[in-house]
Design an enzyme around this catalytic site. Structure first.
Site, PDB file in Angstrom:
ATOM      1  N   TYR A 111      -9.299  15.119  -6.268  1.00 35.02           N
ATOM      2  CA  TYR A 111      -8.389  14.592  -7.290  1.00 35.02           C
ATOM      3  C   TYR A 111      -7.503  15.713  -7.840  1.00 35.02           C
ATOM      4  O   TYR A 111      -6.284  15.576  -7.933  1.00 35.02           O
ATOM      5  CB  TYR A 111      -9.214  13.945  -8.406  1.00 35.02           C
ATOM      6  N   LYS A 124      -3.408  16.169  -7.708  1.00 35.09           N
ATOM      7  CA  LYS A 124      -2.563  16.220  -8.911  1.00 35.09           C
ATOM      8  C   LYS A 124      -1.817  17.547  -9.007  1.00 35.09           C
ATOM      9  O   LYS A 124      -0.668  17.594  -9.450  1.00 35.09           O
ATOM     10  CB  LYS A 124      -3.407  15.959 -10.158  1.00 35.09           C
ATOM     11  N   ASP A 175       0.872  -1.178   0.000  1.00 30.87           N
ATOM     12  CA  ASP A 175       0.000   0.000   0.000  1.00 30.87           C
ATOM     13  C   ASP A 175       0.906   1.224   0.000  1.00 30.87           C
ATOM     14  O   ASP A 175       1.592   1.508   0.988  1.00 30.87           O
ATOM     15  CB  ASP A 175      -0.880  -0.036   1.261  1.00 30.87           C
ATOM     16  N   ASN A 193       2.935   5.717  -9.977  1.00 33.10           N
ATOM     17  CA  ASN A 193       1.779   5.672 -10.881  1.00 33.10           C
ATOM     18  C   ASN A 193       0.453   5.509 -10.143  1.00 33.10           C
ATOM     19  O   ASN A 193      -0.569   5.998 -10.608  1.00 33.10           O
ATOM     20  CB  ASN A 193       1.978   4.504 -11.863  1.00 33.10           C
TER      21      ASN A 193
HETATM   22  P1  NAD Z   1      -6.080   2.158 -12.775  1.00 36.27           P
HETATM   23  O1  NAD Z   1      -7.227   2.210 -11.827  1.00 36.27           O
HETATM   24  O2  NAD Z   1      -6.045   1.096 -13.786  1.00 36.27           O
HETATM   25  O3  NAD Z   1      -4.707   2.060 -11.980  1.00 36.27           O
HETATM   26  C1  NAD Z   1      -4.469   2.585 -10.724  1.00 36.27           C
HETATM   27  C2  NAD Z   1      -3.645   1.579  -9.956  1.00 36.27           C
HETATM   28  O4  NAD Z   1      -3.313   2.100  -8.670  1.00 36.27           O
HETATM   29  C3  NAD Z   1      -4.402   0.250  -9.733  1.00 36.27           C
HETATM   30  O5  NAD Z   1      -3.566  -0.821 -10.144  1.00 36.27           O
HETATM   31  C4  NAD Z   1      -4.629   0.228  -8.241  1.00 36.27           C
HETATM   32  O6  NAD Z   1      -4.615  -1.074  -7.698  1.00 36.27           O
HETATM   33  C5  NAD Z   1      -3.419   1.020  -7.751  1.00 36.27           C
HETATM   34  N1  NAD Z   1      -3.569   1.522  -6.383  1.00 36.27           N
HETATM   35  C6  NAD Z   1      -4.663   2.126  -5.844  1.00 36.27           C
HETATM   36  N2  NAD Z   1      -4.427   2.373  -4.537  1.00 36.27           N
HETATM   37  C7  NAD Z   1      -3.163   1.939  -4.278  1.00 36.27           C
HETATM   38  C8  NAD Z   1      -2.346   1.926  -3.109  1.00 36.27           C
HETATM   39  N3  NAD Z   1      -2.786   2.420  -1.926  1.00 36.27           N
HETATM   40  N4  NAD Z   1      -1.096   1.388  -3.191  1.00 36.27           N
HETATM   41  C9  NAD Z   1      -0.648   0.874  -4.370  1.00 36.27           C
HETATM   42  N5  NAD Z   1      -1.382   0.858  -5.502  1.00 36.27           N
HETATM   43  C10 NAD Z   1      -2.624   1.383  -5.441  1.00 36.27           C
HETATM   44  O7  NAD Z   1      -5.998   3.608 -13.423  1.00 36.27           O
HETATM   45  P2  NAD Z   1      -4.951   4.255 -14.438  1.00 36.27           P
HETATM   46  O8  NAD Z   1      -5.712   5.006 -15.414  1.00 36.27           O
HETATM   47  O9  NAD Z   1      -3.973   3.248 -14.900  1.00 36.27           O
HETATM   48  O10 NAD Z   1      -4.235   5.313 -13.484  1.00 36.27           O
HETATM   49  C11 NAD Z   1      -2.830   5.363 -13.285  1.00 36.27           C
HETATM   50  C12 NAD Z   1      -2.427   6.787 -12.901  1.00 36.27           C
HETATM   51  O11 NAD Z   1      -2.629   7.652 -14.016  1.00 36.27           O
HETATM   52  C13 NAD Z   1      -3.220   7.383 -11.748  1.00 36.27           C
HETATM   53  O12 NAD Z   1      -2.367   8.147 -10.929  1.00 36.27           O
HETATM   54  C14 NAD Z   1      -4.236   8.271 -12.449  1.00 36.27           C
HETATM   55  O13 NAD Z   1      -4.688   9.326 -11.651  1.00 36.27           O
HETATM   56  C15 NAD Z   1      -3.386   8.765 -13.618  1.00 36.27           C
HETATM   57  N6  NAD Z   1      -4.185   9.255 -14.747  1.00 36.27           N
HETATM   58  C16 NAD Z   1      -4.949   8.423 -15.508  1.00 36.27           C
HETATM   59  C17 NAD Z   1      -5.675   8.940 -16.573  1.00 36.27           C
HETATM   60  C18 NAD Z   1      -6.531   8.091 -17.472  1.00 36.27           C
HETATM   61  O14 NAD Z   1      -7.237   8.650 -18.329  1.00 36.27           O
HETATM   62  N7  NAD Z   1      -6.515   6.778 -17.362  1.00 36.27           N
HETATM   63  C19 NAD Z   1      -5.622  10.310 -16.843  1.00 36.27           C
HETATM   64  C20 NAD Z   1      -4.844  11.115 -16.051  1.00 36.27           C
HETATM   65  C21 NAD Z   1      -4.116  10.586 -15.003  1.00 36.27           C
END
Ligand code: NAD
Length: 265
Positions: free
Chosen positions: A162, A166, A69, A96
């Site tokens: 959020y 960020k 975590d 990430n």
């Molecule tokens: P996702 O939900 O697939 O991945 C997020 C990951 O974080 C998951 O694997 C989850 O298990 C993990 N996670 C959550 N809480 C956690 C913790 N306490 N410890 C360890 N891991 C934890 O979503 P994503 O789209 O792959 O997001 C990845 C990153 O990119 C995030 O920071 C998100 O804010 C950012 N992001 C995504 C988008 C998009 O459009 N997908 C856009 C902007 C930013």
């Protein structure tokens, strides 16, 4: 592919799905790196293990799967220990992991605010702290890549927690980039726009919601996990060796004020 990455070791948080999974996969399969593949909840273990098994198939351990975590200091330490115990070093750390939820701000429960900040901002701090401590101790010119978002810059009503997280990641990253630049340590953000991953899968399953998002993207399409992974590989590599404290927007132009597209205003 960036030859200087071959044989280097990366930690990728939240690597069992979405962007983290794509980044870990790119590092392992295209860059020949060793990767600590972090997952958080048990339901995500399978995807992390599957990726590791595919990469460890030839007898050499390139990937190690670690539950942690990242909002807890022990979690970050566990990931660092796994990198050192398995591969003897860490060169690249990708913060990430992230979560989001939607609430009108006047109804946003304090616990939800704290939960999002704990993963998205404190998690980036704790991961960076663990990486920096190791880089400083060993004189490693390491690289930190933080996943922020277009919402490090673009306001997003009903996602105030959020956007706060960020925006925090952006200035935190700039600050530590400045603090450690003299040691050759680089810190940058990737600011994705709309990329289809589990974080928004439910929303994008609704064609109307998907069309509404696409309308906000001047290039007219949702981005791919591979495009974000390519940015992560470049930022990790020596090809970006003079780049630090920056946010690389990978967003099809989403952050360019698309409502002004036709010269209105
Ligand atoms: P996702 O939900 O697939 O991945 C997020 C990951 O974080 C998951 O694997 C989850 O298990 C993990 N996670 C959550 N809480 C956690 C913790 N306490 N410890 C360890 N891991 C934890 O979503 P994503 O789209 O792959 O997001 C990845 C990153 O990119 C995030 O920071 C998100 O804010 C950012 N992001 C995504 C988008 C998009 O459009 N997908 C856009 C902007 C930013």
């Amino acid at each position: 592919m960036y030859p200087d990455l071959t044989g280097k070791t990366a930690v990728v948080t939240g690597a069992s799905s979405g962007l983290g999974h794509g980044i870990a996969q790119r590092f392992l399969q295209q860059e020949g790196m060793n990767v600590v593949v972090n997952y958080h909840s048990e339901k995500h273990r399978g995807a992390a293990q599957e990726l590791a098994d595919a990469c460890n198939a030839n007898g050499r351990t390139m990937a190690v799967v670690v539950q942690a975590d990242i909002s807890q200091e022990e979690g970050a330490q566990k990931l660092l220990d796994a990198a050192l115990d398995t591969f003897g070093t860490v060169d690249v750390w990708v913060n990430n992991a992230g979560i989001e939820s939607r609430y009108p701000t006047h109804e946003l429960p304090l616990e939800e605010w704290e939960k999002v900040l704990a993963v998205n901002l404190t998690g980036v701090f704790l991961g960076s702290k663990a990486a920096l401590a190791r880089f400083v101790d060993t004189g490693t010119k390491g690289v930190i890549v933080n996943l922020s978002s277009v919402h490090e810059k673009v306001p997003w009503p009903t996602f105030a927690h959020y956007t706060a997280s960020k925006g925090g990641v952006k200035l935190f990253s700039e600050t530590i980039a400045l603090e450690y630049a003299h040691l050759g340590i680089r810190v940058n953000c990737i600011a994705p726009g709309a990329i289809e991953t589990p974080i928004n899968a439910a929303k994008f399953a609704d064609p109307k919601a998907l069309a509404q998002t696409v309308k906000l993207v001047p290039m007219g399409t949702i981005g791919t996990v591979e495009q974000i992974a390519a940015a992560a590989a470049w930022l990790a590599s020596d090809q970006s060796g003079y780049v630090t404290g920056q946010s690389l927007f990978v967003d099809g132009g989403m952050s360019l004020y698309p409502s002004f597209e036709r010269g209105d205003g």
